[in-house]
Design an enzyme around this catalytic site. Structure first.
Site, PDB file in Angstrom:
ATOM      1  N   HIS A  36      -2.389  20.567  14.041  1.00 31.01           N
ATOM      2  CA  HIS A  36      -1.276  20.824  13.101  1.00 31.01           C
ATOM      3  C   HIS A  36      -0.309  19.640  13.054  1.00 31.01           C
ATOM      4  CE1 HIS A  36      -2.475  25.124  13.314  1.00 31.01           C
ATOM      5  NE2 HIS A  36      -2.661  24.839  14.591  1.00 31.01           N
ATOM      6  N   SER A  64       6.259  -6.471   0.194  1.00 35.19           N
ATOM      7  CA  SER A  64       6.927  -5.836  -0.931  1.00 35.19           C
ATOM      8  C   SER A  64       7.585  -6.909  -1.778  1.00 35.19           C
ATOM      9  CB  SER A  64       7.978  -4.862  -0.388  1.00 35.19           C
ATOM     10  OG  SER A  64       9.026  -4.707  -1.311  1.00 35.19           O
ATOM     11  N   LYS A  86       8.951  -5.340   4.653  1.00 37.43           N
ATOM     12  CA  LYS A  86       7.794  -4.448   4.515  1.00 37.43           C
ATOM     13  C   LYS A  86       6.449  -5.103   4.842  1.00 37.43           C
ATOM     14  CE  LYS A  86       7.668  -0.688   3.141  1.00 37.43           C
ATOM     15  NZ  LYS A  86       7.768  -0.194   1.772  1.00 37.43           N
ATOM     16  N   GLU A 124      -4.505   2.788   1.862  1.00 41.07           N
ATOM     17  CA  GLU A 124      -4.035   3.665   0.775  1.00 41.07           C
ATOM     18  C   GLU A 124      -5.003   3.647  -0.406  1.00 41.07           C
ATOM     19  OE1 GLU A 124       0.532   3.423   0.246  1.00 41.07           O
ATOM     20  OE2 GLU A 124      -0.067   1.656   1.354  1.00 41.07           O
TER      21      GLU A 124
END
Ligand code: ARG
Length: 458
Positions: free
Chosen positions: A156, A277, A283, A290
């Site tokens: 979980h 970024s 970043k 992704e």
């Protein structure tokens, strides 16, 4: 360009309809399989006395030249051809005239395309198996390097029990071994030759389908000519296998993305597999993972497209079936690209064992072990479970953890507790004592590593 089938028609095909009908811009990638299939067919025609040896030899030689010219960049595919089969035949006839026109005896584009796609998919499936093996090697390397590095195991997404990093990523290795055997099974299923099924009903010529099947490396022939030209089950099986690979890659990507976050910081991805970024200078984004996660939907879509295309079409060949190619080609390209970046991304990522260990120490993930220890001392499990639950609640309230709660406090809960407990609940003991087969203990990790080694050497 005049159509091969122009004889029956008094008008030529409308330009838009022609473009709509044509498949050359995507099926040209099967040029090699088309030529190989034709060579086998021409050889068989001569062996059975259907065409002369001399004609067959010239056809085979010219087809080989065409293949060489295509591969060497000397010949370009004519985008005005209707499809790859028409292109190769037209080129052959252009080079050797009437003799080239004998090739299509006892054959139809329906069995031709069915054989081409099987040959093509067989090659691609084997290439994809090779790419999955590269990923397995990368996982194996990381698992070996971090064999006993402790991290929290989750259920979980809540810290559950301590495990080793090797155990966690070897779970993915097991998935990828199954992906390989799934692809091998799909290849086995598809490895029957439909060549010689002709348009749908077979032929009046005395052909030898076993001979062409053997020449093309098939395990046998399809036994029903209607099925031979209508079956695309193998595309569905492969797409289902591709979808499963993507699902596995996507789950792994999700963990990579989480682990690379500042909240976890269990890993750091190599600069060569991350992006920055345009506005936030700090970043370092896990774009590859992704994108893999994102492209999973696309491959599922390809599977759905194939299933839906096939669901309503009567036997035997229908032009709808031309739609089989773009979706399976897209899935192949996507899976290959994903595997090609994923394996080196894993191989180059830096694992941060200290951060994992720290996280493992913060979530009461040794609570089961404390309960198990009480059970080994004679307490019924449910009683032990209840005691430990109360102790955990006490610790949370008082900002303590099981390791720092003093023995006097433990004894207030039950006199059974003694100093041994601290050793029992150390993260190292928790991991090492998980001796059950397939568990996170060291012998199990060794067995898993050995299994992967044997699998790769097979
Ligand atoms: N381009 C066609 C396809 O991919 C080849 C088969 C054409 N057969 C036919 N009967 N029109 O399906």
């Amino acid at each position: 360009m005049e159509k091969m089938w122009a004889g029956r028609f008094s008008k030529s095909l409308d330009k838009l309809a022609d473009d709509f009908n044509s498949s050359i811009h995507f099926d040209s990638r099967m040029y090699k399989q088309d030529i190989t299939g034709s060579i086998a067919h021409a050889t068989m025609l001569a062996a059975k006395g259907i065409i002369s040896e001399l004609d067959s030899e010239l056809i085979v030689e010219t087809l080989s030249d065409i293949l060489e010219d295509l591969e060497g960049g000397k010949l370009a595919i004519d985008e005005n051809a209707e499809d790859i089969h028409m292109f190769v035949e037209a080129e052959l006839t252009k080079r050797i005239g009437d003799i080239g026109k004998r090739l299509h005896t006892a054959r139809s584009r329906n069995d031709q395309v069915a054989v081409d796609i099987r040959l093509y998919l067989r090659d691609e499936a084997n290439e994809i198996i090779g790419l999955i093996k590269e990923l397995l090697k990368a996982i194996y390397g990381k698992a070996k390097e971090h064999k006993m590095d402790i991290m929290p195991g989750y259920t979980h997404l809540q810290r559950a029990q301590p495990i080793t990093f090797a155990h966690h990523i070897l779970a993915y290795a097991m998935m990828f071994t199954r992906d390989i055997t799934r692809l091998q099974d799909a290849v086995k299923h598809m490895n029957y030759s439909p060549l010689g099924s002709c348009a749908l009903a077979g032929t009046t010529y005395d052909t030898d389908r076993y001979m062409t099947a053997q020449k093309l490396g098939f395990d046998g022939i399809t036994l029903n000519s209607i099925d031979g030209v209508s079956d695309r089950d193998f595309c569905i099986e492969l797409l289902a296998a591709f979808s499963t690979i993507m699902m596995h890659l996507s789950r792994f990507s999700e963990e990579i993305i989480m682990w690379a976050s500042w909240e976890f910081k269990f890993i750091e991805l190599d600069d060569s597999y991350t992006t920055g970024s345009s506005i936030m200078p700090q970043k370092k984004n896990p774009d590859m993972a992704e994108l893999v996660r994102g492209k999973t939907g696309r491959v599922y879509g390809d599977l759905m497209a194939m299933l839906t295309t096939l669901k309503g079409i009567p036997l035997a060949y229908n032009k709808d079936m031309q739609e089989d190619k773009e979706s399976i080609f897209d899935a192949i390209d996507t899976v290959k690209k994903c595997l090609s970046v994923f394996a080196p991304m894993i191989a180059t990522m830096k694992v941060l064992p200290d951060n994992m260990y720290k996280a493992a120490g913060e979530g009461f993930i040794n609570a089961t072990d404390l309960a198990d220890w009480l059970v080994k001392k004679g307490m019924p499990f449910r009683t032990a479970y209840k005691h430990v639950g109360e102790i955990v609640a006490y610790c949370i309230k008082n900002k303590l953890i099981l390791e720092t709660l003093p023995i006097e406090k433990y004894k207030e809960f039950d006199d059974i507790f003694d100093d041994d407990l601290y050793n029992e609940i150390s993260l190292e003991t928790c991991v090492l004592k998980r001796i059950s087969a397939g568990g996170t203990g060291e012998a199990s990790i060794d067995a898993q590593l050995e299994y992967i080694t044997e699998f790769l050497n097979d």
